[in-house]
Design an enzyme around this catalytic site. Sequence first.
Site, PDB file in Angstrom:
ATOM      1  N   THR A 952       0.928  -7.023   1.840  1.00 14.91           N
ATOM      2  CA  THR A 952       0.751  -8.203   2.370  1.00 14.91           C
ATOM      3  C   THR A 952      -0.204  -8.803   3.580  1.00 14.91           C
ATOM      4  O   THR A 952      -1.012  -9.026   3.083  1.00 14.91           O
ATOM      5  CB  THR A 952       1.987  -8.697   2.346  1.00 14.91           C
ATOM      6  N   CYS A 953       0.087  -6.763   4.151  1.00 14.76           N
ATOM      7  CA  CYS A 953      -0.831  -6.976   5.262  1.00 14.76           C
ATOM      8  C   CYS A 953      -1.735  -6.541   4.967  1.00 14.76           C
ATOM      9  O   CYS A 953      -3.307  -7.159   5.882  1.00 14.76           O
ATOM     10  CB  CYS A 953      -0.547  -5.418   5.876  1.00 14.76           C
ATOM     11  N   TYR A 954      -2.592  -6.418   3.890  1.00  9.86           N
ATOM     12  CA  TYR A 954      -4.040  -6.342   3.326  1.00  9.86           C
ATOM     13  C   TYR A 954      -4.411  -7.270   2.476  1.00  9.86           C
ATOM     14  O   TYR A 954      -5.925  -7.558   2.350  1.00  9.86           O
ATOM     15  CB  TYR A 954      -4.397  -4.854   2.826  1.00  9.86           C
TER      16      TYR A 954
END
Length: 985
Positions: A952-954
């Site tokens: 999710t962070c990328y």
Amino acid sequence: MFSWGENTRDGFGLVKSNGLVKTNTDSCVNFIGMKSPITHLSAGNTVVAFIRKNGEQVSVARMQEDKDGRRITGKLKNVECREKMVALSCGDAHVVLLSEEGRVFCLAQFSNVPRRVGNLNQVIQVACGDQHSIALTQDGNVFTWGQNSSGQLGLGKGKPITLSLQPVKSLSGIPLAQITAGGDHSFALSLSGAVFGWGKNNAGQLGLGDTIDRPAPAPVDCLNLKKTIAVSCGVEHTAVLTKGGIVFTFGSGRYGQLGHNSFRDELRPRLVGELWGAKVTQIACGRNHTLAFVGSFKKIYSFGLGEQGQLGNGVKMDQSVPLPVQLSQDRIDDQQIEQTFAGGNHSFALCSSAQESGKGLNDSRLEKVTQTLGNDIIDRWILQCDSKSWTEIQKEITKTFSSASRLNGSFLDKSRDKHYQTSLKHSGLDLSLARLVFQKLAEKDKVLAEVKEVVQHILLPSLSKDPIGVEGLRVYLIIPELLRVLLKQQRGIDITEAFAAAILRLNPDKLQVLEGLWSTLPDTLFRTLVKTFHSVSAECFRMLAEGDDVIKQFKGTLKVMERLYEVNCNRRIKIAASNFHINRANRLLQNMLNTFGDIDYLNLSEGFFDSFHQQSCIFNTEAKCIVYQLELRYRFALHGHFWVPILHVSRETALEDAFQHILQSGHDFTMPLKVKFQAEHGVDEGGVSLEFFSLLGREILTMEPKTLEVYEDSGLVWFTTDDSGITDEFYLLGLLCGMALYNQCVLNLCFPLALFKKLLGLTTTFDDLKEISFTEASGLQYVLDEDEEVVEALDLVFMDKGQELIPNGEEVPVTMVNRKKYVDLYVDMKLNKSVQNQFADFEKGFHKGCPIQAWRMFLPEELMTLLQGDDNYEWDKLRENAKYQGYRPTDDIIQNFWIVFMEFSEEQKKKFLTFLTGTDRLPRGRSLSKLQMQITSLGGTDADEYYPKAQTCYVTLCLPNYSSIDILQEKLLHAITHCDVFGDF
């Protein structure tokens, strides 16, 4: 001519004794028959003057004292005039003359030789008080000179005497129909019936409700909308005549000169009841008496001081009610009374035979008013502009368009006397007429160009910043119609900015009045006004994009756009906000966002973004978001060299951990937020924060003590009214919302629009309650809609759940009369008073969590979307922007993935979005049209045994290369349904 009053028995020497006929032995009214008629006359306290022989001769008689101290009329003497005279006015002892050429002359007290006054050449009216004089020019300017002991010159506080002509600047811009003066006070009357008075007011002769002198013109508001057509002044009293023939008087009533059957003063205009229904057509005030002429009856009524016989009733005593002057009936039958005059202790009625009615008589007040612009003048300019007459036409254009009063009086709405209805909400203008006139001007570029130059370089710089009355502001409604024509021809940019500067020079109270007039403009005219400034502002941004530094030059235009936007928000029928948006700004701002580095941000001044905030009306939502991001980057750049603390939280106790960190660590809210989930290795590049606030959104709704209530019929949340046991929770809730907004994350708590209205300082309404609770709103609507019997049967009182809506509300029943008040108070209690402390704490926290003011640019709807995320999903954009690693777009696995995804239901697609990003609602600035999802290969053998994973962070989907589309569908559905297990940082 009929005459009566002080020393009239010898006819002033106008005729020989055989030409003087006493019409009634008791009345003291004389009839003077003359071969050459008198065309104008005036009488002061010690002087009487006549214009005869069609203006060729002026004669003056002065009052003298005999050896016994009695006043007698001196010998009538002719005045040596080199010019033809058309009007005159007498003061106490001096006489002012007006020539046919518009020049002014004065006869001093002991002289019969006229002396030129000033250098004016276009005077159309003159008037005298006891010791002061007034002149009105053709272009609407008023000049005064003489004694100024009580402010009767209208020049403000200054010298007690002024011998040279001085302009009354506060009247500039008012198209005037009349000037007049009394003892030590003065009046001006506009074409639309507005009355302005100044000078001595010891007896209330200004009609302003007090006895305070006025050194400058003041509007007599009591006479607004009365359709005043004439004003006449005595030494300490004033009479006013309306178009309907009604007479009002005010001031000193010492001698009964007000006609109210009393001898007391009146500080405000009071209708003369005895003349009601008579339809008076003329009024005239002497020193202490008044005349009223009723044309249909051929009767003159008089009242006031009568000791010199000036009332014409044969009894030399004062009279406090109007009674007819005793004119001889046989003379009245033969003659037509044209004009009545009163002055000093004298009264006159100029007559003509029935066959000669109206010939030879001159009343400059009735015929000569401020000159205005008409179609005949425009036609002549257009037809003759290429001839030898051009030089003369240029002079006429300059005179017309350099005068605000001429323009203000040129486009009056005379249909059903609408211009007499001029008020704070009605300009009295027919702007469609102005539009036609300016369109006609455009038929000749030569004429239009000349008009533009005059307006831009003479009129606009000369406009007063403090115009008196609504009529002085009409020019600000007229000029946009000229700009409309000029902008169509690509020549109106510089003049529009000059116009904007003139608007912004107005004193705040006058600008507020102008905004009130804007708010009542018809939709098409208001749209034209907005479009005028919009087109110039758009051009400004075009030039700015090309590298020209024009922001300062066009700053005024943008400020006016801001004012117009505020007006639009308060209009009953609003035009769309898109009419204010300048789309060119998006490209300019996006370019800044794309190209600015930390050094560029650090070079910006602290107040750089203030102008963006103030003029946010020109930005659409996308542009506002870019400005918001620019300011955030500026703030973050300021802290770029500092260590950014990381917020460590557990997924299971994210809310509790966040509260503890905020309360204990002294968190710097101006710094960007970085979140780290315990036992997870992801780096927060925005994705971790998004999931963090998504978790908080779910926990807040179940937190204890309870801060928010969920309404079943809407699904929306609102502050709980029971705040017992709650300490910092509302403050912390606001703090988290502010932090989410500041860091461009979503905290979807399903707040209603009312919350964002309150944050922006806007008023909540019945519609806001309807959004939160349709059930409650329906009940209130029922109260509003039903008839009296039903309302009474409901047995409602001014209470809401045990709280009084008004003092002693339990004892006040809801009725047909007060039900609207009840509903308004109920809504106010529900949305404001019952949660006043809760919202105050929330707001305090919100401001702390979002330490910049850029969010105030947004509309409530936009701010709600900014905090709670955008639910306008553009799923096609997700595929268009997707990137691939380890796969090609043409690979079967990729083709199958998009087939499966597009077949998902809306709810399944949102679950996938949550799986991919941590939330199903993305911040406005990170909508799907800008989201770049990356699909990467999840390597290894036995791909069918694995589930997809998300970083999710990328914003990355790790997708195994499944052997079939069915397996892909099964594994993907399982993953997005249990995303807490399959998410990865």
